[in-house]
Design a protein around this motif. Structure first.
Motif, short mmCIF file in Angstrom:
data_model
loop_
_atom_site.label_atom_id
_atom_site.label_comp_id
_atom_site.label_asym_id
_atom_site.label_seq_id
_atom_site.Cartn_x
_atom_site.Cartn_y
_atom_site.Cartn_z
N LEU A 356 0.82 -1.22 0.00
CA LEU A 356 0.00 0.00 0.00
C LEU A 356 0.84 1.26 0.00
O LEU A 356 0.36 2.33 -0.35
N THR A 357 2.10 1.17 0.39
CA THR A 357 2.99 2.32 0.33
C THR A 357 3.66 2.46 -1.04
O THR A 357 4.31 3.47 -1.30
N SER A 358 3.51 1.45 -1.88
CA SER A 358 4.23 1.43 -3.16
C SER A 358 3.43 2.00 -4.32
O SER A 358 3.98 2.23 -5.39
N PHE A 359 2.13 2.21 -4.11
CA PHE A 359 1.27 2.77 -5.15
C PHE A 359 0.35 3.82 -4.53
O PHE A 359 0.14 3.83 -3.31
N HIS A 360 -0.21 4.68 -5.37
CA HIS A 360 -1.06 5.75 -4.86
C HIS A 360 -2.44 5.79 -5.50
O HIS A 360 -3.22 6.69 -5.23
N ASP A 361 -2.74 4.82 -6.34
CA ASP A 361 -4.07 4.74 -6.96
C ASP A 361 -4.37 3.26 -7.12
O ASP A 361 -4.13 2.66 -8.15
N ILE A 362 -4.92 2.67 -6.04
CA ILE A 362 -4.96 1.22 -5.93
C ILE A 362 -6.38 0.68 -5.96
O ILE A 362 -7.25 1.16 -5.22
N PHE A 363 -6.59 -0.32 -6.79
CA PHE A 363 -7.81 -1.11 -6.77
C PHE A 363 -7.43 -2.41 -6.07
O PHE A 363 -6.80 -3.29 -6.66
N TRP A 364 -7.82 -2.48 -4.82
CA TRP A 364 -7.25 -3.43 -3.86
C TRP A 364 -8.16 -4.64 -3.66
O TRP A 364 -9.30 -4.51 -3.22
N ILE A 365 -7.64 -5.84 -3.96
CA ILE A 365 -8.34 -7.09 -3.70
C ILE A 365 -7.79 -7.66 -2.40
O ILE A 365 -6.58 -7.92 -2.28
N LEU A 366 -8.67 -7.87 -1.43
CA LEU A 366 -8.21 -8.35 -0.12
C LEU A 366 -9.24 -9.28 0.50
O LEU A 366 -10.41 -9.26 0.13
N GLY A 367 -8.78 -10.05 1.48
CA GLY A 367 -9.67 -10.94 2.20
C GLY A 367 -9.16 -12.36 2.21
O GLY A 367 -8.19 -12.72 1.55
N GLY A 368 -9.85 -13.17 2.97
CA GLY A 368 -9.46 -14.55 3.21
C GLY A 368 -9.75 -14.88 4.66
O GLY A 368 -10.76 -14.43 5.22
N LYS A 369 -8.86 -15.60 5.30
CA LYS A 369 -8.99 -15.90 6.72
C LYS A 369 -8.20 -14.85 7.49
O LYS A 369 -6.97 -14.83 7.44
N ALA A 370 -8.90 -14.00 8.23
CA ALA A 370 -8.26 -12.84 8.84
C ALA A 370 -7.31 -13.22 9.97
O ALA A 370 -7.52 -14.19 10.69
N LYS A 371 -6.24 -12.42 10.11
CA LYS A 371 -5.33 -12.52 11.25
C LYS A 371 -5.80 -11.56 12.34
O LYS A 371 -6.63 -10.67 12.12
N GLU A 372 -5.25 -11.73 13.53
CA GLU A 372 -5.61 -10.87 14.65
C GLU A 372 -5.35 -9.41 14.30
O GLU A 372 -4.31 -9.06 13.75
N GLY A 373 -6.32 -8.55 14.59
CA GLY A 373 -6.17 -7.12 14.30
C GLY A 373 -6.70 -6.71 12.95
O GLY A 373 -6.87 -5.52 12.68
N ALA A 429 -11.75 2.09 -16.24
CA ALA A 429 -12.65 3.23 -16.38
C ALA A 429 -12.17 4.47 -15.63
O ALA A 429 -12.78 5.53 -15.73
N ARG A 430 -11.08 4.32 -14.89
CA ARG A 430 -10.57 5.43 -14.06
C ARG A 430 -10.05 6.55 -14.95
O ARG A 430 -9.18 6.33 -15.80
N PRO A 431 -10.55 7.78 -14.79
CA PRO A 431 -10.05 8.89 -15.60
C PRO A 431 -8.68 9.35 -15.13
O PRO A 431 -8.25 9.05 -14.01
N ILE A 436 -1.81 3.14 -12.49
CA ILE A 436 -2.70 2.70 -11.43
C ILE A 436 -2.55 1.18 -11.29
O ILE A 436 -2.08 0.51 -12.20
N ALA A 437 -2.93 0.66 -10.13
CA ALA A 437 -2.64 -0.74 -9.83
C ALA A 437 -3.90 -1.51 -9.45
O ALA A 437 -4.71 -1.04 -8.65
N VAL A 438 -4.03 -2.70 -10.03
CA VAL A 438 -4.94 -3.71 -9.51
C VAL A 438 -4.06 -4.63 -8.67
O VAL A 438 -3.18 -5.33 -9.19
N LEU A 439 -4.30 -4.61 -7.39
CA LEU A 439 -3.40 -5.23 -6.43
C LEU A 439 -4.09 -6.33 -5.63
O LEU A 439 -5.06 -6.07 -4.91
N LEU A 440 -3.58 -7.56 -5.77
CA LEU A 440 -3.97 -8.63 -4.85
C LEU A 440 -2.97 -8.61 -3.70
O LEU A 440 -1.81 -9.01 -3.86
N SER A 441 -3.40 -8.11 -2.57
CA SER A 441 -2.58 -8.13 -1.35
C SER A 441 -3.54 -8.40 -0.20
O SER A 441 -4.04 -7.49 0.44
N PRO A 442 -3.82 -9.68 0.06
CA PRO A 442 -5.00 -10.06 0.84
C PRO A 442 -5.01 -9.67 2.31
O PRO A 442 -6.08 -9.60 2.92
N ALA A 443 -3.83 -9.49 2.93
CA ALA A 443 -3.74 -9.22 4.37
C ALA A 443 -4.39 -10.34 5.18
O ALA A 443 -4.85 -10.12 6.31
N CYS A 444 -4.42 -11.53 4.61
CA CYS A 444 -5.12 -12.67 5.21
C CYS A 444 -4.46 -13.98 4.80
O CYS A 444 -3.85 -14.08 3.72
#
Length: 477
Positions: A356-373, A429-431, A436-444
Motif C-alpha cells: 500500500l505504500t508502493s502505489f497511490h491509486d490502488i484497486f485493492w483485492i483483499l480478504g481470506g482468513k483474517a489474522k488478529e487485528g 474506467a478510471r479517468p 494505477i494498480a490492480v493489487l492482490l494483497s489479501p492481508a489474510c
C-alpha cells in the motif's frame, strides 16, 4: 547435494522427514552416517524407506548410541513446549542440531573460509536472499542459493573456495546452528513474529542476533529499535559492521534516498564511507524493487555483494535485471496504464502495508482468513485506495472497518475471479493519467478458499493473463 561426512561411521538420529528433513537424511547417508530417521507421518516414513533411509521408532530407540540428533526446523525446540524427541536427546546428553549446523560443520571440514552469506530478519529476507544470489550470478560468480527459501541447504552443491552460498535462515534454523559463522551475516529487521515458538520478543531477537554476532562482516538494518541495538552491540565489539536503512540517511553505511525527478520519486542507493556519500545505484524503473521495503532489501544486497568484491557497477547492473519473487509484489503485466500486482504472500496487515505504500491509486483485492487485528493498522494508507474488493471469510470484518473509516469505497466480490473482473472494470474506467494498480494483497491467510498463498497467487495470475488486452511484462521489449 552436500554429503555430510563429519558423522561418517557414527549413528545420527533425525526427526522430521519433510522437504528439508529428507534432504538432510540423504546428505548424512551419502556422507557415511548411520541414520535413524522418524516422522509422525506414515506417508513421510514410507517415502524415506523407499529411498533406503532407515526408519527407526525413536520413541523406542536407545539414544545413548547417537552422536547427534538432527531436528527439522518446523518442530518445536523450546516453545510452546519441547517436542518429545528433544526430551529424549537431552536426557541422553545428545547434541540437538539442524541442517544449517550440518552445513557449517561440513564447510569447516572441507572448505574452511569459503564464502557464505546468511540472511535473516522478520520481513524481506527472501527477497534479499534472491536479490543477492541474482546479482552475484549476473556478475559471473558460482552461486548456490537455498535454506529457508526453496532448496534445502544440504541439497545445494558443497562449499568450495570459489563458490558462494547464499542462505536464508529462519529463527528456527539459527536456534539449531551453534557454529553458524557466515562470511557476511545480514539482519534485516525485527517485528513480533513466531512468539509462540520462542516465548517472547526478547528470545526471538536474541536468536536472530546470533547470526550477525558470529559473522565476519555484519550487515544490520537500523530502521527498528531491536535491530538498532544489535548494531550498537556489534559496533561496541569493534568487529566489521555495515549499517543499512531503507528510511533514513546514515553517517556511515548504505541507505536509500528518495528524490523527486520530473514528477516521480526516484530511489537511489547511497553508500557512505569515511563520511563521504556516493550514489551507487538507482532503483527508478525497476518494478521488482519498488517501495521502501525493497529499498532496504537493495541496500542490504549492495552491502553484501560489495563485501564479496563486486563493484558498484556490477551490483547496479544486477539490480536492473532482477525479476523478483513469485507472489511477493510480483508485477505480472498491464493493460494500458493499469498494472497488475500479485502480492498473495501478504498474509497479514504488516506485509500488505509494504504494497500500500508502493502505489497511490490502488484497486485493492483483499480478504481470506483474517489474522488478529484485521486491517486496522492500515487505516493511514486508505487514501491510496481507489476502491476495495472483498473476498472470503474476512469480508464482514473488513467491510466494518471501511464503514467505520468512511474513506474507502468497496464491494463484496466474494470470490477471486469476481474480484479480478470487478477491479479491472473499474481500473480501466478510471479517468486521468499515470500508473494505477490492480493489487492482490489479501492481508489474510488463504485457507478459507485456497490451500496456501501460492495456489491463491497462481489463480490470480491465470485470471489476469486471460483478460482481454493483457500484456505480460515478460513479453515487453
Amino acid at each position: 547435494m552436500t554429503p555430510v561426512t563429519v558423522f561418517a561411521g557414527r549413528k545420527v538420529a533425525l526427526f522430521g522427514l519433510g522437504g528439508s528433513g529428507l534432504a538432510t537424511a540423504r546428505a548424512l547417508k551419502a556422507g557415511g552416517a548411520d541414520v535413524a530417521a522418524w516422522d509422525d507421518s506414515q506417508g513421510s516414513r514410507d517415502k524415506a524407506a523407499a529411498e533406503g533411509i532407515a526408519v527407526v521408532d525413536l520413541n523406542a530407540a536407545d539414544w545413548s548410541g547417537f552422536a547427534a540428533f538432527v531436528l527439522s526446523p518446523g518442530v518445536p525446540l523450546t516453545h510452546p513446549e519441547p517436542h518429545w524427541t528433544v526430551g529424549k536427546a537431552k536426557a541422553a546428553g545428545v547434541a540437538i542440531i539442524g541442517d544449517v549446523e550440518l552445513f557449517f560443520r561440513e564447510r569447516a571440514k572441507i572448505a574452511p573460509g569459503s564464502p557464505v552469506v546468511c540472511i535473516t530478519g522478520t520481513n524481506g529476507k527472501s527477497t534479499t536472499t534472491a536479490l543477492i544470489a541474482h546479482v552475484l550470478g549476473q556478475a559471473g560468480r558460482d552461486v548456490q542459493m537455498g535454506g529457508n527459501i526453496g532448496t534445502a541447504v544440504l541439497a545445494l552443491e558443497p562449499p568450495a573456495a570459489n563458490r558462494i552460498h547464499v542462505i536464508e535462515c529462519s529463527s528456527y534454523q539459527i536456534d539449531l546452528a551453534p557454529t553458524l559463522e557466515p562470511t557476511v551475516g545480514i539482519q534485516m529487521n525485527l517485528t513480533p513474529d513466531h512468539l509462540d515458538r520462542h516465548g517472547s520478543l526478547e528470545n526471538y531477537a536474541a536468536i536472530k542476533e546470533r547470526l550477525v554476532a558470529a559473522a565476519e562482516i555484519a550487515v544490520v538494518g537500523v530502521d527498528d529499535e531491536a535491530s538498532k541495538q544489535m548494531a550498537r552491540r556489534r559496533a561496541a565489539g569493534g568487529r566489521p559492521l555495515v549499517k543499512i536503512s531503507g528510511e533514513q540517511p546514515l553517517d556511515e553505511g548504505v541507505f536509500a534516498g528518495v528524490t523527486a525527478n520530473q514528477g516521480r520519486l526516484d530511489t537511489r542507493i547511497v553508500e557512505v564511507k569515511d563520511g563521504r556519500p556516493r550514489v551507487v545505484a538507482n532503483l527508478a524503473g525497476i518494478g521488482s524493487l519498488r517501495g521502501s521495503h525493497n529499498a532496504q532489501n537493495a541496500a542490504a544486497a549492495f552491502a553484501a555483494c560489495s563485501a564479496l568484491g563486486l563493484s558498484a557497477e556490477e551490483i547496479a547492473a544486477g539490480f536492473k535485471t532482477y525479476p523478483g519473487l513469485a507472489h511477493r509484489m510480483e508485477e505480472l503485466g498491464r493493460i494500458g496504464r493499469v498494472v497488475f500486482i500479485n502480492d498473495s504472500k501478504a498474509t497479514n496487515a504488516d506485509s500488505t502495508e509494504k504494497a500500500l505504500t508502493s502505489f497511490h491509486d490502488i484497486f485493492w483485492i483483499l480478504g481470506g482468513k483474517a489474522k488478529e487485528g484485521g486491517i486496522e493498522s492500515l487505516r493511514r494508507y486508505f487514501p491510496n485506495i481507489a476502491r476495495a474488493y472483498l473476498i472470503g471469510a474476512a469480508s464482514d470484518l473488513f467491510a466494518a472497518t471501511f464503514d467505520d473509516d468512511g474513506r474507502v469505497a468497496y464491494e463484496r466480490s466474494v470470490t477471486l475471479d469476481k474480484a479480478v473482473a470487478d477491479a479491472t472494470r473499474d481500473a480501466l474506467a478510471r479517468p486521468g493519467e499515470g500508473e494505477i494498480a490492480v493489487l492482490l494483497s489479501p492481508a489474510c491467510a488463504s485457507f478459507d478458499q485456497f490451500p496456501n498463498f501460492e495456489v491463491r497467487g497462481d489463480a490470480f495470475r491465470k485470471l489476469v493473463a486471460a483478460l482481454p488486452g493483457f500484456v505480460p511484462f515478460a513479453a515487453k521489449g
